[in-house]
Design an enzyme around this catalytic site. Sequence first.
Site, short mmCIF file in Angstrom:
data_model
loop_
_atom_site.label_atom_id
_atom_site.label_comp_id
_atom_site.label_asym_id
_atom_site.label_seq_id
_atom_site.Cartn_x
_atom_site.Cartn_y
_atom_site.Cartn_z
N ASP A 11 1.04 -1.16 0.04
CA ASP A 11 0.25 -0.16 -0.07
C ASP A 11 1.03 1.19 0.09
O ASP A 11 1.94 1.05 0.42
CB ASP A 11 -0.72 0.05 1.25
CG ASP A 11 -1.74 1.14 1.39
OD1 ASP A 11 -2.30 1.54 0.66
OD2 ASP A 11 -1.61 1.80 2.51
N LEU A 12 0.61 2.44 -0.55
CA LEU A 12 1.26 3.70 -0.23
C LEU A 12 1.27 4.38 0.93
O LEU A 12 2.06 4.29 1.69
CB LEU A 12 0.99 4.66 -1.63
CG LEU A 12 1.82 5.72 -1.69
CD1 LEU A 12 3.40 5.49 -1.98
CD2 LEU A 12 1.27 6.52 -2.85
N ASP A 13 -0.17 5.02 1.00
CA ASP A 13 -0.14 6.01 2.06
C ASP A 13 -0.19 5.26 3.42
O ASP A 13 -0.87 4.36 3.69
CB ASP A 13 -1.38 6.90 2.20
CG ASP A 13 -1.63 7.64 0.46
OD1 ASP A 13 -0.46 8.08 0.25
OD2 ASP A 13 -2.74 8.10 0.32
N THR A 19 1.81 9.98 4.02
CA THR A 19 1.02 11.10 3.61
C THR A 19 -0.36 11.18 4.28
O THR A 19 -1.30 12.35 4.02
CB THR A 19 0.57 10.90 2.13
OG1 THR A 19 0.17 9.34 2.11
CG2 THR A 19 1.47 11.06 1.06
N LYS A 47 -8.69 6.40 5.94
CA LYS A 47 -7.54 5.60 5.52
C LYS A 47 -8.06 4.51 4.57
O LYS A 47 -8.65 3.47 4.90
CB LYS A 47 -6.86 5.07 6.62
CG LYS A 47 -5.98 6.33 7.47
CD LYS A 47 -4.85 5.72 8.48
CE LYS A 47 -4.17 6.76 9.31
NZ LYS A 47 -3.44 6.33 10.42
N SER A 116 -2.51 1.01 -4.29
CA SER A 116 -3.05 1.95 -3.63
C SER A 116 -4.31 2.78 -4.08
O SER A 116 -4.69 2.52 -5.14
CB SER A 116 -1.81 3.10 -3.76
OG SER A 116 -2.38 4.41 -3.32
N ALA A 117 -5.08 2.94 -3.34
CA ALA A 117 -6.44 3.71 -3.61
C ALA A 117 -6.34 5.05 -3.91
O ALA A 117 -7.01 5.69 -4.62
CB ALA A 117 -7.30 3.82 -2.31
N LYS A 147 -10.97 -0.45 -1.86
CA LYS A 147 -10.82 -1.20 -0.60
C LYS A 147 -12.02 -0.95 0.36
O LYS A 147 -12.40 0.21 0.32
CB LYS A 147 -9.49 -0.89 0.01
CG LYS A 147 -8.28 -0.97 -0.53
CD LYS A 147 -7.03 -0.42 -0.05
CE LYS A 147 -5.98 -0.41 -1.03
NZ LYS A 147 -4.90 0.27 -0.45
N GLU A 171 -0.21 -3.30 4.48
CA GLU A 171 -1.22 -2.54 4.86
C GLU A 171 -1.36 -1.89 6.09
O GLU A 171 -1.09 -2.37 7.04
CB GLU A 171 -2.74 -3.18 4.53
CG GLU A 171 -3.33 -2.75 3.15
CD GLU A 171 -3.71 -1.52 2.86
OE1 GLU A 171 -4.11 -0.67 3.88
OE2 GLU A 171 -4.15 -1.23 1.90
N ASP A 172 -1.58 -0.43 6.10
CA ASP A 172 -1.99 0.27 7.22
C ASP A 172 -3.27 0.73 7.49
O ASP A 172 -3.59 1.25 8.94
CB ASP A 172 -0.96 1.76 7.37
CG ASP A 172 -1.92 2.61 6.40
OD1 ASP A 172 -2.16 2.12 5.16
OD2 ASP A 172 -2.15 3.95 6.98
#
Length: 219
Positions: A11-13, A19, A47, A116-117, A147, A171-172
């Site tokens: 995942d990115l953020d 971010t 998130k 990532s979303a 997601k 994933e966060d």
Amino acid sequence: MMSDIRACIFDLDGVVVDTAKYHYLAWKRLASELGFEFHIEDNERLKGISRLESLNILLEIGGLSLNIQEKERFAKLKNDWYLDYINKMKSDEILPGVKEFIEELKNDGIKIGLGSASKNAVFILNQLGIIHLFETIVDGNRVSKAKPDPEIFLLAAKDLKVEPSQSIVFEDAEAGVEAAIRGGFKCVGIGEQAILHKANVVLPNFKGMTMTKFLNMIN
Ligand code: B16
Ligand code: MG
């Protein structure tokens, strides 16, 4: 668990870069513009989900209802403010240890994908100078279902030509962990156990993470 692992999907953020604080500041500014307060405790709900869904939750918190044209206008305004922050972001905002960990995975022949979303994912990865680390990028521009639907991760696995059962998702967000599990992936949660308890393993962050440490932890 790791012996048959062929891919890792990040995942990115909140996993590669923090971010979330910029999303929060931009949503807070929008809430204030619309005449209500948006508190940090409510930010967890935003998130991992899409921009429009985030706006819907924000409006629910503020007790407001808007038509679709107004929603699109405010979503764009929020994104413009968010991009002002992202434009100033430097590579030292990559979360500690994650870049080195990805490089080690790659050296060991593990395929790397991004799931990532965010519709800003490519821009952010370029800004941070790490786009070359990812063999595939599946972002909010490529999927129709956000997601916790597993579409993002399933598409990444397809691109990488691996089965979900051979892949680990990092994933966060609660919605992201749910998406990974629903898609048949193994999932490592990055953050708090209380929030990410559905993941197979939860780590606070990637600080000092090496392949050996990781294997010991998940096997
Ligand atoms: P954008 P991730 C998600 O990214 C964020 O966690 C979420 O807060 C945000 O609303 C979503 O991206 C959409 O982002 O407005 O940039 O398209 O965690 O899936 O990498
Ligand atoms: Mg995230």
